[in-house]
Motif scaffolding. Structure first.
Motif, PDB file in Angstrom:
ATOM      1  N   MET A  76     -70.699-152.669 -36.454  1.00  9.78           N
ATOM      2  CA  MET A  76     -70.309-151.615 -37.403  1.00  9.78           C
ATOM      3  C   MET A  76     -70.196-150.270 -36.685  1.00  9.78           C
ATOM      4  SD  MET A  76     -69.586-153.038 -40.144  1.00  9.78           S
ATOM      5  CE  MET A  76     -69.241-151.557 -41.057  1.00  9.78           C
ATOM      6  N   MET A  77     -71.129-149.982 -35.797  1.00  7.19           N
ATOM      7  CA  MET A  77     -71.054-148.736 -35.024  1.00  7.19           C
ATOM      8  C   MET A  77     -69.760-148.698 -34.216  1.00  7.19           C
ATOM      9  SD  MET A  77     -73.632-146.973 -35.803  1.00  7.19           S
ATOM     10  CE  MET A  77     -73.446-145.734 -34.541  1.00  7.19           C
ATOM     11  N   GLU A  78     -69.382-149.811 -33.633  1.00  7.59           N
ATOM     12  CA  GLU A  78     -68.171-149.859 -32.830  1.00  7.59           C
ATOM     13  C   GLU A  78     -66.932-149.662 -33.699  1.00  7.59           C
ATOM     14  OE1 GLU A  78     -65.387-151.901 -31.925  1.00  7.59           O
ATOM     15  OE2 GLU A  78     -65.097-150.627 -30.211  1.00  7.59           O
ATOM     16  N   ILE A  79     -66.944-150.243 -34.887  1.00  5.91           N
ATOM     17  CA  ILE A  79     -65.795-150.090 -35.789  1.00  5.91           C
ATOM     18  C   ILE A  79     -65.674-148.631 -36.233  1.00  5.91           C
ATOM     19  CG2 ILE A  79     -64.953-150.665 -38.109  1.00  5.91           C
ATOM     20  CD1 ILE A  79     -66.099-153.524 -37.592  1.00  5.91           C
ATOM     21  N   TRP A  80     -66.791-148.047 -36.662  1.00  6.25           N
ATOM     22  CA  TRP A  80     -66.729-146.674 -37.182  1.00  6.25           C
ATOM     23  C   TRP A  80     -66.454-145.642 -36.101  1.00  6.25           C
ATOM     24  CZ3 TRP A  80     -71.837-147.311 -40.318  1.00  6.25           C
ATOM     25  CH2 TRP A  80     -71.574-148.052 -41.467  1.00  6.25           C
ATOM     26  N   PHE A  81     -67.103-145.789 -34.947  1.00  6.18           N
ATOM     27  CA  PHE A  81     -67.015-144.754 -33.931  1.00  6.18           C
ATOM     28  C   PHE A  81     -66.275-145.197 -32.682  1.00  6.18           C
ATOM     29  CE2 PHE A  81     -70.685-143.564 -36.494  1.00  6.18           C
ATOM     30  CZ  PHE A  81     -70.297-142.287 -36.840  1.00  6.18           C
ATOM     31  N   GLY A  82     -65.739-146.372 -32.683  1.00  3.75           N
ATOM     32  CA  GLY A  82     -65.003-146.865 -31.522  1.00  3.75           C
ATOM     33  C   GLY A  82     -63.540-147.023 -31.850  1.00  3.75           C
ATOM     34  N   ARG A  83     -63.174-148.234 -32.300  1.00  2.01           N
ATOM     35  CA  ARG A  83     -61.762-148.526 -32.566  1.00  2.01           C
ATOM     36  C   ARG A  83     -61.203-147.703 -33.717  1.00  2.01           C
ATOM     37  NH1 ARG A  83     -63.329-154.491 -31.995  1.00  2.01           N
ATOM     38  NH2 ARG A  83     -64.061-154.125 -34.092  1.00  2.01           N
ATOM     39  N   THR A  84     -62.014-147.385 -34.720  1.00  2.00           N
ATOM     40  CA  THR A  84     -61.501-146.710 -35.908  1.00  2.00           C
ATOM     41  C   THR A  84     -61.290-145.221 -35.673  1.00  2.00           C
ATOM     42  OG1 THR A  84     -62.594-148.317 -37.304  1.00  2.00           O
ATOM     43  CG2 THR A  84     -61.914-146.287 -38.356  1.00  2.00           C
ATOM     44  N   PHE A  85     -62.315-144.540 -35.193  1.00  7.65           N
ATOM     45  CA  PHE A  85     -62.215-143.092 -34.991  1.00  7.65           C
ATOM     46  C   PHE A  85     -61.775-142.823 -33.561  1.00  7.65           C
ATOM     47  CE2 PHE A  85     -65.689-142.008 -38.320  1.00  7.65           C
ATOM     48  CZ  PHE A  85     -64.830-142.390 -39.322  1.00  7.65           C
ATOM     49  N   ASN A  86     -60.484-142.705 -33.389  1.00  3.38           N
ATOM     50  CA  ASN A  86     -59.995-142.419 -32.053  1.00  3.38           C
ATOM     51  C   ASN A  86     -58.907-141.367 -32.114  1.00  3.38           C
ATOM     52  OD1 ASN A  86     -57.394-143.727 -32.466  1.00  3.38           O
ATOM     53  ND2 ASN A  86     -58.553-145.621 -32.476  1.00  3.38           N
ATOM     54  N   ARG A  87     -58.581-140.833 -30.986  1.00  2.00           N
ATOM     55  CA  ARG A  87     -57.628-139.720 -30.923  1.00  2.00           C
ATOM     56  C   ARG A  87     -56.215-140.097 -31.364  1.00  2.00           C
ATOM     57  NH1 ARG A  87     -60.505-138.981 -25.887  1.00  2.00           N
ATOM     58  NH2 ARG A  87     -61.998-137.319 -26.229  1.00  2.00           N
ATOM     59  N   GLU A  88     -55.878-141.364 -31.271  1.00  2.00           N
ATOM     60  CA  GLU A  88     -54.519-141.764 -31.610  1.00  2.00           C
ATOM     61  C   GLU A  88     -54.312-141.901 -33.118  1.00  2.00           C
ATOM     62  OE1 GLU A  88     -56.351-143.759 -29.295  1.00  2.00           O
ATOM     63  OE2 GLU A  88     -55.613-142.463 -27.710  1.00  2.00           O
ATOM     64  N   GLY A  89     -55.379-141.857 -33.888  1.00  2.00           N
ATOM     65  CA  GLY A  89     -55.300-142.048 -35.337  1.00  2.00           C
ATOM     66  C   GLY A  89     -55.219-140.719 -36.080  1.00  2.00           C
ATOM     67  N   LEU A  90     -55.707-140.753 -37.303  1.00  2.00           N
ATOM     68  CA  LEU A  90     -55.714-139.560 -38.140  1.00  2.00           C
ATOM     69  C   LEU A  90     -56.658-138.514 -37.572  1.00  2.00           C
ATOM     70  CD1 LEU A  90     -56.018-141.331 -41.613  1.00  2.00           C
ATOM     71  CD2 LEU A  90     -53.954-140.336 -40.617  1.00  2.00           C
ATOM     72  N   ASP A  91     -56.337-137.238 -37.809  1.00  2.00           N
ATOM     73  CA  ASP A  91     -57.244-136.189 -37.349  1.00  2.00           C
ATOM     74  C   ASP A  91     -58.444-136.078 -38.304  1.00  2.00           C
ATOM     75  OD1 ASP A  91     -56.353-134.792 -39.613  1.00  2.00           O
ATOM     76  OD2 ASP A  91     -55.095-133.426 -38.477  1.00  2.00           O
ATOM     77  N   ALA A  92     -59.449-135.350 -37.871  1.00  2.00           N
ATOM     78  CA  ALA A  92     -60.701-135.241 -38.633  1.00  2.00           C
ATOM     79  C   ALA A  92     -60.457-134.649 -40.021  1.00  2.00           C
ATOM     80  CB  ALA A  92     -61.708-134.399 -37.860  1.00  2.00           C
ATOM     81  N   ARG A  93     -59.641-133.628 -40.126  1.00  2.00           N
ATOM     82  CA  ARG A  93     -59.354-132.984 -41.415  1.00  2.00           C
ATOM     83  C   ARG A  93     -58.777-133.988 -42.399  1.00  2.00           C
ATOM     84  NH1 ARG A  93     -54.846-131.732 -42.217  1.00  2.00           N
ATOM     85  NH2 ARG A  93     -54.122-130.763 -44.079  1.00  2.00           N
TER      86      ARG A  93
END
Length: 136
Positions: free
Chosen positions: A46-63
């Protein structure tokens, strides 16, 4: 762990830390590994999904991610008051405007109902008021 996996894991943690910082600059020293202290049963997957593959620079921005989270929490209604309050604070820190936050909440009236929208707007207003009282 082999060397290749160690490099991948290090990169994933760096991306997670960067995304957390973008959510809120006060989280500059954030470490996803510290979540294990709070949630000892949380799986490393779950940590890897949330903070690895899911939250990355190529995806949506934080806002954008935070505006989407506000929308989802609005639909959940009163059961998510504390999470909504925190997410609104993070969205403001990530550059979302009060108007954008209100629009995300208004949009959810058709999915979560007017009472859920009204409650979310009350919470947003209180966060905006608290924020305007800050000396920052």
């Amino acid at each position: 762990m082999n060397e290749e996996f160690s490099k991948l894991f290090k990169t994933m943690m760096e991306q997670g830390t960067e995304m957390a910082r973008l959510f809120n600059p006060a989280l500059e020293s954030f470490s996803p590994v510290n979540f294990e202290k709070f949630f000892p049963t949380m799986s490393k997957d779950m940590m890897e999904i949330w903070f690895g593959r899911t939250f990355n620079r190529e995806g949506l921005d934080a806002r954008t991610r935070l505006l989407l989270t506000i929308a989802a929490l609005t639909v959940l209604g009163a059961q998510a008051d504390a999470q909504l309050r925190l997410t609104i604070r993070h969205a403001l820190e990530a550059g979302a405007t009060q108007r954008e936050i209100a629009e995300a909440i208004f949009q959810m009236s058709m999915f979560g109902g007017v009472p859920a929208m009204t409650r979310a707007l009350e919470i947003a207003r209180s966060v905006f008021d608290d924020k305007s009282g800050d000396n920052t």
